[in-house]
Design an enzyme around this catalytic site. Structure first.
Site, PDB file in Angstrom:
ATOM      1  N   PHE A  30       0.815  -1.218   0.000  1.00 54.43           N
ATOM      2  CA  PHE A  30       0.000   0.000   0.000  1.00 54.43           C
ATOM      3  C   PHE A  30       0.839   1.254   0.000  1.00 54.43           C
ATOM      4  O   PHE A  30       0.345   2.343   0.264  1.00 54.43           O
ATOM      5  CB  PHE A  30      -0.924   0.030   1.228  1.00 54.43           C
ATOM      6  CG  PHE A  30      -1.582  -1.281   1.480  1.00 54.43           C
ATOM      7  CD1 PHE A  30      -2.614  -1.702   0.655  1.00 54.43           C
ATOM      8  CD2 PHE A  30      -1.150  -2.108   2.499  1.00 54.43           C
ATOM      9  CE1 PHE A  30      -3.212  -2.923   0.857  1.00 54.43           C
ATOM     10  CE2 PHE A  30      -1.742  -3.336   2.700  1.00 54.43           C
ATOM     11  CZ  PHE A  30      -2.776  -3.746   1.874  1.00 54.43           C
TER      12      PHE A  30
ATOM     13  N   ASP B 134       5.653  -9.257  12.929  1.00 56.87           N
ATOM     14  CA  ASP B 134       6.166  -9.577  11.588  1.00 56.87           C
ATOM     15  C   ASP B 134       7.671  -9.330  11.535  1.00 56.87           C
ATOM     16  O   ASP B 134       8.180  -8.742  10.590  1.00 56.87           O
ATOM     17  CB  ASP B 134       5.428  -8.750  10.531  1.00 56.87           C
ATOM     18  CG  ASP B 134       5.631  -9.286   9.114  1.00 56.87           C
ATOM     19  OD1 ASP B 134       6.075 -10.455   8.975  1.00 56.87           O
ATOM     20  OD2 ASP B 134       5.363  -8.556   8.143  1.00 56.87           O
TER      21      ASP B 134
ATOM     22  N   ASP C 186       8.643  -1.226   9.934  1.00 54.21           N
ATOM     23  CA  ASP C 186       7.372  -1.801   9.526  1.00 54.21           C
ATOM     24  C   ASP C 186       6.515  -2.280  10.702  1.00 54.21           C
ATOM     25  O   ASP C 186       6.501  -3.472  11.037  1.00 54.21           O
ATOM     26  CB  ASP C 186       7.580  -2.927   8.509  1.00 54.21           C
ATOM     27  CG  ASP C 186       6.305  -3.161   7.713  1.00 54.21           C
ATOM     28  OD1 ASP C 186       5.233  -2.717   8.167  1.00 54.21           O
ATOM     29  OD2 ASP C 186       6.373  -3.791   6.647  1.00 54.21           O
TER      30      ASP C 186
END
Ligand code: ADE
Length: 322
Positions: free
Chosen positions: A45, A163, A181
């Site tokens: 995105f 993650d 992130d």
């Protein structure tokens, strides 16, 4: 979703009002304050560009998120959460754990959201692993130490990354790590009975090869989910490849559930022992899971890391990887 859109618009209006009334012009930025350079990264995105602050000449990584796309893909909540978590990290900076990409500025235009982040000149840790094949013992220990120190700080704030993988660990100009992130990260709620933060996950997040069994099973996610990923990363630093490998995502998930992995010949014994104690199916039994949040004494005292001082790692020059 309507509520999310309303929240986004309200935040936009608020920031516009603040901009007008603010007397501290120097810490406000807009897209015209930067020269945007080459594309340095791409997500689902967003696109990340090298950007220079015209006023200070400082280089940044500018993450540009098209507003229509996040709305269409129903990622508004996730983008807002990422910003909230980065703001929380900014509020709790720690000089012994400066191991996070910083959100320096956030603003928006009519079409885009802009996140102006610390620029990590040496890019992804994954690139370094691929370049050197596998790390020597000293380098493996050093980088494991930096990741553990970063996790101590993150987990003291009750944030689980969810993650963690070598693509999300970046390297700054001095080859120290910066974790990036926070799109999958969560701030955990305190749970009454054991005081350990847990959260029910709604769907699979993360990357197949580093994902913990509890995230896979949509069970409670806890801080120890990142300790599983740490085990996978140590394995990869030492051997060159992640522990759970297969042709398909499905087969990787099967190997994770069955704890099916092997150590190659020559894997350092002390690192092997640490990996074995981190890759444990029961999250509460992973090395460090019982420690007081903020200090992973069991990891610090483990033979693999015992000779390192985790609190001064940032002040030393990282070893050259042999
Ligand atoms: N790619 C994505 N984010 C980055 C950052 N902060 N620095 C360098 N490259 C990146």
């Amino acid at each position: 979703n309507d509520a999310r859109e309303a929240a986004l618009n309200s935040a936009q209006k608020k920031s516009a009002t603040k901009g007008k009334s603010s007397s501290k012009k120097s810490d406000k930025r807009c897209e015209n304050d930067f020269i945007f350079g080459k594309l340095i990264g791409e997500g689902s995105f967003s696109s990340v560009y090298l950007a220079k602050d015209i006023q200070t000449q400082q280089e940044y990584a500018a993450k540009v998120v098209p507003k229509l796309l996040v709305q269409k893909e129903k990622k508004v909540a996730s983008v807002m959460r990422e910003k909230e978590i980065m703001n929380l990290l900014n509020m709790h900076e720690n000089t012994t754990a400066p191991f996070f990409v910083r959100l320096a500025f956030a603003f928006q235009s009519d079409v885009n959201l802009y996140f102006i982040l610390s620029y990590c000149k040496h890019k992804e840790f994954l690139g370094l692993i691929q370049q050197v094949g596998n790390f020597d013992h000293e380098s493996a220990r050093f980088y494991t130490g930096e990741i553990v120190r970063a996790l101590e700080h993150l987990h003291a704030l009750n944030i689980v990354h969810r993650d963690l993988k070598p693509e999300n660990i970046l390297l700054d100009e001095n080859m120290h790590i910066k974790i990036s992130d926070f799109g999958s990260a969560r701030i955990l709620e305190k749970v009454e009975n054991d005081g350990i933060g847990v959260l029910r996950a709604s769907s699979f997040v993360g990357t197949a090869q580093y994902v913990s069994p509890e995230v896979l099973h949509e069970k409670q996610v806890c801080l120890a989910s990142d300790l599983w990923s740490l085990g996978c990363i140590i394995y990869q630093i030492v051997s060159g490849l992640p522990p759970f490998r297969a042709k398909s995502e499905y087969m990787i998930f099967k190997s994770i559930q069955n704890l099916k992995y092997e150590f190659p010949q020559g894997f350092f014994d002390d690192a092997k022992d640490m990996v074995e104690q981190l890759l444990v199916l029961d999250s509460m039994c992973r090395l460090g899971a019982g420690d007081i949040p903020g200090r992973y004494s069991s990891l610090r005292e483990h033979p693999f890391l015992a000779s390192l001082d985790l609190d001064t790692l940032y002040t030393i020059t990282p070893p050259t990887i042999m």
